[in-house]
Design an enzyme around this catalytic site. Structure first.
Site, PDB file in Angstrom:
ATOM      1  N   HIS A 155      -8.433   1.015  -0.342  1.00  0.00           N
ATOM      2  CA  HIS A 155      -8.341   0.028  -1.424  1.00  0.00           C
ATOM      3  C   HIS A 155      -9.708  -0.530  -1.808  1.00  0.00           C
ATOM      4  CE1 HIS A 155      -4.046   0.356  -1.214  1.00  0.00           C
ATOM      5  NE2 HIS A 155      -4.098   0.132   0.079  1.00  0.00           N
TER       6      HIS A 155
ATOM      7  N   SER B 152       0.836  -1.200   0.000  1.00  0.00           N
ATOM      8  CA  SER B 152       0.000   0.000   0.000  1.00  0.00           C
ATOM      9  C   SER B 152       0.872   1.253   0.000  1.00  0.00           C
ATOM     10  CB  SER B 152      -0.950  -0.033   1.201  1.00  0.00           C
ATOM     11  OG  SER B 152      -1.872   1.019   1.146  1.00  0.00           O
TER      12      SER B 152
END
Length: 265
Positions: free
Chosen positions: A179, A72
């Protein structure tokens, strides 16, 4: 997390990040409590700068990576390591990313939870069974998948997952449903910041979250970094991609040892 590093020469990056971002980064690394760090605009900037400090310390020893990946936010550190983005531009991008994701989370509250002991496909089924906004967000490793969505849908998916055999479902101390499609407004804002950034070809391969493939070309990353905000982090596949490239050993840089645990898993 910054206390062990404040007397290290690499701590100078904290002062540089403070100047670039207009935020007191030293405060975040030395004094901020859990509540303050839960805000994603704070946690992202703090984690990125701390990871860059450790990276700089390792580089001062003459150790160089052969290939990199980041989970991430960590993808930005990986790109700095590979020379695709400068540290200063990384600070600007991460500050904008954090602010954009904070705004998206404030507009549409959400959260995340780790599902333990259930196959990836079954976790997807658990989310699909829910009449609400919840999705798979991180495919971390065997028996660990993170889901994200609105609080109500997340709770329903957690119940479904347990009924399907999940060992446990652990809420994560984060400030939004990252996400997932709930980050669409942040993605649009981040695209503009990426377009204004000097992204260069990487000096070695970086495995991307979105497709778990190796990329070095500068033109690949504008789309990949923007898409990452609304797409699952394919970490398990990324680790396999690194292994297939011959990566050995794996070294985790930054605060904590979460990725080391996932790698072992």
């Amino acid at each position: 997390m910054g206390a062990p590093w404040r007397d290290h020469p690499s701590w100078e990056l904290v002062e540089e990040a403070t100047e670039v971002s207009g935020r007191d980064v030293a405060h975040l690394l030395l004094h901020a409590d859990a509540g303050e760090l839960k805000a994603t605009r704070n946690s992202q900037l703090a984690t990125f700068v701390m990871s860059a400090v450790v990276l700089d310390a390792v580089e001062r020893l003459g150790v160089e990576p052969a290939v990199a990946a980041g989970h991430s936010l960590g993808e930005y550190t990986a790109l700095v390591a590979a020379g695709a983005v400068s540290f200063v531009d990384g600070v600007r991008l991460v500050a904008e990313r954090g602010d954009a994701m904070q705004a998206a989370a404030d507009a549409q509250p959400g959260s995340m939870a780790a599902v333990m002991g259930l196959d990836d496909d079954d976790v997807e089924v658990a989310c699909a069974r829910v009449d609400g906004d919840v999705w798979v967000a991180n495919l971390n490793g065997p028996g660990q998948v993170v889901i994200a969505g609105t609080p109500e849908a997340l709770q329903l998916a957690a119940t479904e997952a347990k009924e399907m055999g999940a060992r446990k479902v652990l809420p994560l101390p984060v400030g939004g449903a990252f996400h997932t499609p709930l980050m669409a407004s942040a993605r649009d804002r981040l695209r503009k910041a990426i377009a204004a950034t000097d992204v260069r070809d990487a000096t070695f391969g970086v495995v991307a979250n979105v497709d778990a493939r190796v990329h070095t070309a500068a033109e690949d990353w504008s789309g990949l970094l923007a898409a990452q905000l609304c797409s699952p982090v394919r970490w398990r596949a990324s680790l396999h991609a690194l292994a297939d490239l011959g990566a050995n050993p794996f070294v985790e840089l930054g605060p904590g040892t979460v990725l080391t645990g996932l790698c072992t898993r």
